[in-house]
Structure formats: structure tokens, C-alpha cells
Enzyme design. Structure first.
Site, short mmCIF file in Angstrom:
data_model
loop_
_atom_site.label_atom_id
_atom_site.label_comp_id
_atom_site.label_asym_id
_atom_site.label_seq_id
_atom_site.Cartn_x
_atom_site.Cartn_y
_atom_site.Cartn_z
N SER A 45 0.75 -1.32 0.03
CA SER A 45 0.06 -0.13 0.04
C SER A 45 0.88 1.07 0.18
O SER A 45 0.34 2.40 -0.32
CB SER A 45 -0.78 -0.05 1.28
OG SER A 45 -1.49 -1.24 1.34
N CYS A 246 -9.62 -1.74 3.16
CA CYS A 246 -8.82 -0.40 2.93
C CYS A 246 -9.18 -0.11 1.25
O CYS A 246 -10.45 0.50 0.98
CB CYS A 246 -7.47 -0.53 3.04
SG CYS A 246 -6.62 1.00 3.54
N GLN A 250 -12.75 1.40 -0.33
CA GLN A 250 -12.94 2.44 -1.32
C GLN A 250 -13.55 2.12 -2.56
O GLN A 250 -14.29 2.87 -2.96
CB GLN A 250 -11.56 3.14 -1.47
CG GLN A 250 -11.22 3.84 0.21
CD GLN A 250 -9.47 4.09 0.02
OE1 GLN A 250 -8.68 3.82 -0.99
NE2 GLN A 250 -9.09 4.56 1.16
N GLY A 290 -4.69 7.06 3.10
CA GLY A 290 -4.71 8.60 2.78
C GLY A 290 -5.99 9.07 2.07
O GLY A 290 -5.89 10.29 1.88
N HIS A 331 -7.44 -2.39 8.91
CA HIS A 331 -6.87 -3.53 8.66
C HIS A 331 -7.11 -4.57 9.74
O HIS A 331 -6.24 -4.65 10.52
CB HIS A 331 -5.51 -3.38 8.60
CG HIS A 331 -5.06 -2.73 7.05
ND1 HIS A 331 -4.95 -3.16 5.99
CD2 HIS A 331 -4.96 -1.19 6.99
CE1 HIS A 331 -4.79 -2.29 4.96
NE2 HIS A 331 -4.62 -1.14 5.52
N GLU A 333 -6.49 -7.82 9.45
CA GLU A 333 -5.56 -8.58 9.38
C GLU A 333 -4.33 -8.06 10.18
O GLU A 333 -3.29 -8.84 10.33
CB GLU A 333 -5.20 -8.82 8.03
CG GLU A 333 -4.22 -7.91 7.41
CD GLU A 333 -4.85 -6.77 6.87
OE1 GLU A 333 -6.29 -6.66 7.15
OE2 GLU A 333 -4.21 -5.63 6.27
N1 LIG Z 1 -3.78 0.48 2.64
C1 LIG Z 1 -4.58 0.69 1.71
O1 LIG Z 1 -5.34 0.07 1.20
C2 LIG Z 1 -4.55 2.10 1.33
C3 LIG Z 1 -5.75 2.58 0.44
C4 LIG Z 1 -5.39 3.60 -0.27
N2 LIG Z 1 -4.33 3.67 -1.22
C5 LIG Z 1 -5.11 5.01 0.50
O2 LIG Z 1 -4.34 5.61 0.61
O3 LIG Z 1 -6.35 5.54 1.11
#
Ligand SMILES: NC(=O)CC[C@H](N)C(=O)O
Length: 368
Positions: A45, A246, A250, A290, A331, A333
Site C-alpha cells: 500500500s 482499505c 474504497q 490517505g 486492517h 489482518e
Molecule cells: N492500505 C490501503 O489499502 C490504502 C488505500 C488507499 N491507497 C489509501 O491510501 O487510502
């Protein structure tokens, strides 16, 4: 050897170089976790980002064989206050410096990481460069201002071909947008028969595996740069139970007509409290994001908010009104961080079992 960290606002930090002898540009973000630097640096990520850790001593338990979240870390650079040159741990295999040298990832130590974090908190995430000390700061700042952060991070880290992690339990297709190994571990330890597929898989390709459930993984970058996956999500959610984490959360929101936006500096750490609105229960969660799902954009969709962040009330969980589909921004996990939210994997397996039994009942009814 000295190294510079130069920010696009002109701030210059002079520190000690460790890790790879290479210059890198990336978005500078910070993580407040006190442990878990090996999981953090190997979490896909963070692809293309320069990661700062606010905890001062990093590398003290070395690098071991087991705690990676990917085989090839994708971070652009690592910024710490102090690196431990003599790690001490029974699992230690090599030092942080030796590992980052092996992966050609530049690091800088000996700078005021809390001052850097306060700058990011005040200005928002900034572009930065890890470069040699002979570089002129003004020239680097001009280069940073002109730099456009690439938007193909998911393509860089997703698996190029499907592969399986066989089991005797429910078949789960795991869509790899930059998957942390921790997600795969949680499914396999529950006996799931997992097929990991590339990020741009179609719904037809997913259904050819006859899944009992589908997981949407975490991943780097702006969720709006992965638009090619939205149609697959819209189709799959009507077919089988779906769980997203995550970036997967989204993308599920975007696929269902909601919107996402960038946070000022994101949530990255291991102590973020999240409330489950169904029970009022608060979990301390591991977070690294982010972007966020815009609350107002949930109106007029078939989505229901299930979890919110206690620090800023942002959305941390969603579920679909009609289909067995739910997602979380944080998360469960862990890897690194607390495992308070690990129960969500059990909820996913229960959802799969209910759907399977319902299917069997439907079949039985058909046989009557
Ligand atoms: N850990 C992720 O999946 C990050 C999700 C996305 N890239 C963000 O920064 O919000």
C-alpha cells in the site's frame, strides 16, 4: 555518508544515509506505530511513498524471515530518527540497513522525525526527495513541484497472473490490488481455498473459479485510478458474499455510487479507535490510508455506514443494503498492530456459510 531529505516546501533535513545508494522521489507520509517496521516497509500500500516513522528507534529487532507483507517492498524510501546497528532478536537474520541495501531502498536517519511529522500534519502530505548532499536544494524543490506522482501503483504491485493457495474450505477469490500477506494468512488459517487474481480481473473470470466468496484487498494510490475494477465489483456483489479491506473498501464505495476524497495526511498507525455502530464496540485498529469515503456521498446509495473513526468521524466501514457485502477502511489482518478486529474474517466466513446453505436450500427446494 550523509544524505538529504528535501521537501517540496523547501524544508531540508540533513542526516545519515543507510540502505540503498540511490536517489528517490515520493509522497512523504508518516506512521506512528511503535512496532512493525518490517510489515510497514513491505506493505504494498506504500508503493512509491517515502515512509517516516515517528517512533525514534527503528531496526532494534532486525529483519526476520516471517514478518513480511510482500516479497518485494515497493516503498520509495525510509526515514527514521535512529537505526539500530546491532539488532538483537532470536529471529533476526539481517539488519534493517543490510536489508534495505539488498532491496536498493534509500534510508535516512539522524533527523528530527517529529518535526517532519508536524510539518506534514500542518501542510498535508508533501512530495519529497531523498538525495545526495551535493544536490542544490532549490533545484530539487523545482523538480519536486514539477513532479506528478504516477497513478499506476496498483498495476506495479498486483500479481501478473492468478495463483492458488489450496485449502479444503470455502473457495475465496482474492483480488490483489497490492495485497498484504496478512490477508491471505487470515483466509488460509481458516482453511479457505484461495485463488489470488490480478487487479483487472473481470466478473466472468472471477465466476469461472466458482467462488463461495470474494475478497477485495488493500492497495496503494488513489482509488479513482483503479476505475477498471468497478464493473467487476458491481457484478460480483450480486453473485457471492464480498469482503473488502482499505482500498477494497474504497473501490466498493465507488462501485456503488459513493465518492472518495484525499485526507490531509491520512491515518497510518496501530492505535486508531474505530466504533462498530451496530454494537457500540470500539476496536483499536491498524490503519494505513490517505483517502476516505465521503460521508455525504453515501446518501442515495444502497450503502450503510457500519463503522466510524473516533478521532475524526470518518467512515471506517460499509455494508450493502441488498447484498451480502461489507468492507472496512482499516486492517483487521493487523500485520502490524492490534488484532481487535480480526473477528471480521469470521463474519465473512459465516456470511459465506449462510449463502451456501441458502443455495443448498434453494437446490433442495428445486428437487422437491
Ligand atoms: N492500505 C490501503 O489499502 C490504502 C488505500 C488507499 N491507497 C489509501 O491510501 O487510502
Amino acid at each position: 555518508m550523509k544524505r538529504q531529505l528535501i521537501l517540496e516546501d523547501g524544508t531540508v533535513f540533513l542526516g545519515e544515509a543507510f540502505g540503498g545508494d540511490v536517489e528517490k522521489i515520493g509522497e512523504v507520509v508518516f506512521n506512528t506505530g511503535m512496532t512493525g517496521y518490517q510489515e510497514i516497509l513491505s506493505d504494498p500500500s506504500y508503493c512509491g511513498q517515502i515512509v517516516t516513522l515517528t517512533y525514534p528507534l527503528i531496526g532494534n529487532y532486525g529483519i526476520n524471515r516471517d514478518d513480511f507483507e510482500s516479497i518485494n517492498p515497493a516503498i520509495a524510501g525510509f526515514v527514521v530518527k535512529e537505526t539500530a546497528e546491532l539488532p538483537s532478536n532470536w529471529r533476526n537474520q539481517l539488519s534493517l540497513d543490510e536489508y534495505l541495501k539488498m532491496k536498493n531502498i534509500p534510508g535516512i536517519s539522524g533527523i528530527d522525525t517529529r518535526k517532519l511529522t508536524r510539518i506534514i500534519r500542518k501542510s498535508g502530505a508533501l512530495k519529497g526527495a531523498l538525495c545526495n548532499i551535493n544536490k542544490d536544494a532549490n533545484e530539487v524543490v523545482s523538480q519536486l513541484k514539477a513532479t506528478v506522482i504516477p497513478s499506476n501503483q496498483v498495476k506495479q504491485v498486483s500479481t501478473k497472473a492468478p495463483y492458488s493457495s489450496p485449502g479444503r474450505g470455502p473457495r475465496v477469490v482474492l483480488v490483489d490490488y497490492g495485497m498484504k500477506h496478512g490477508i491471505l494468512r487470515e483466509l488460509t488459517k481458516r482453511g479457505c481455498d484461495v485463488v489470488v487474481v490480478p487487479y483487472n480481473v473481470t466478473a466472468e473470470e472471477v465466476m469461472q473459479y466458482h467462488p463461495d466468496g470474494v475478497m477485495l484487498s488493500n492497495g496503494p494510490g488513489d482509488p479513482k485510478s483503479v476505475h477498471e475494477t468497478l464493473e467487476m465489483i458491481r457484478t460480483i456483489q450480486t453473485q457471492v458474499p464480498l469482503f473488502g479491506i482499505c482500498l477494497g473498501h474504497q473501490l466498493f464505495a465507488l462501485a456503488n455510487g459513493a465518492d472518495t476524497a484525499k485526507l490531509k495526511f491520512g491515518h497510518r498507525g496501530s492505535n486508531h479507535p474505530v466504533r462498530d455502530l451496530r454494537t457500540g464496540k470500539v476496536s483499536i485498529t491498524s490503519q494505513n490510508h490517505g483517502y476516505t469515503v465521503e460521508e455525504l456521498s453515501i446518501e442515495n446509495t444502497d450503502l450503510i455506514v457500519t463503522h466510524t473513526a473516533l478521532n475524526d468521524d470518518t467512515i471506517e466501514g460499509l455494508r450493502h443494503k441488498k447484498y451480502p457485502a461489507f468492507t472496512v477502511q482499516y486492517h483487521p489482518e493487523a500485520s502490524p498492530g492490534p488484532e481487535d478486529a480480526n473477528y471480521l474474517f469470521n463474519e465473512f466466513l459465516q456470511m459465506i456459510e449462510a449463502a451456501t446453505n441458502k443455495g443448498e436450500k434453494t437446490c433442495q427446494n428445486a428437487l422437491i
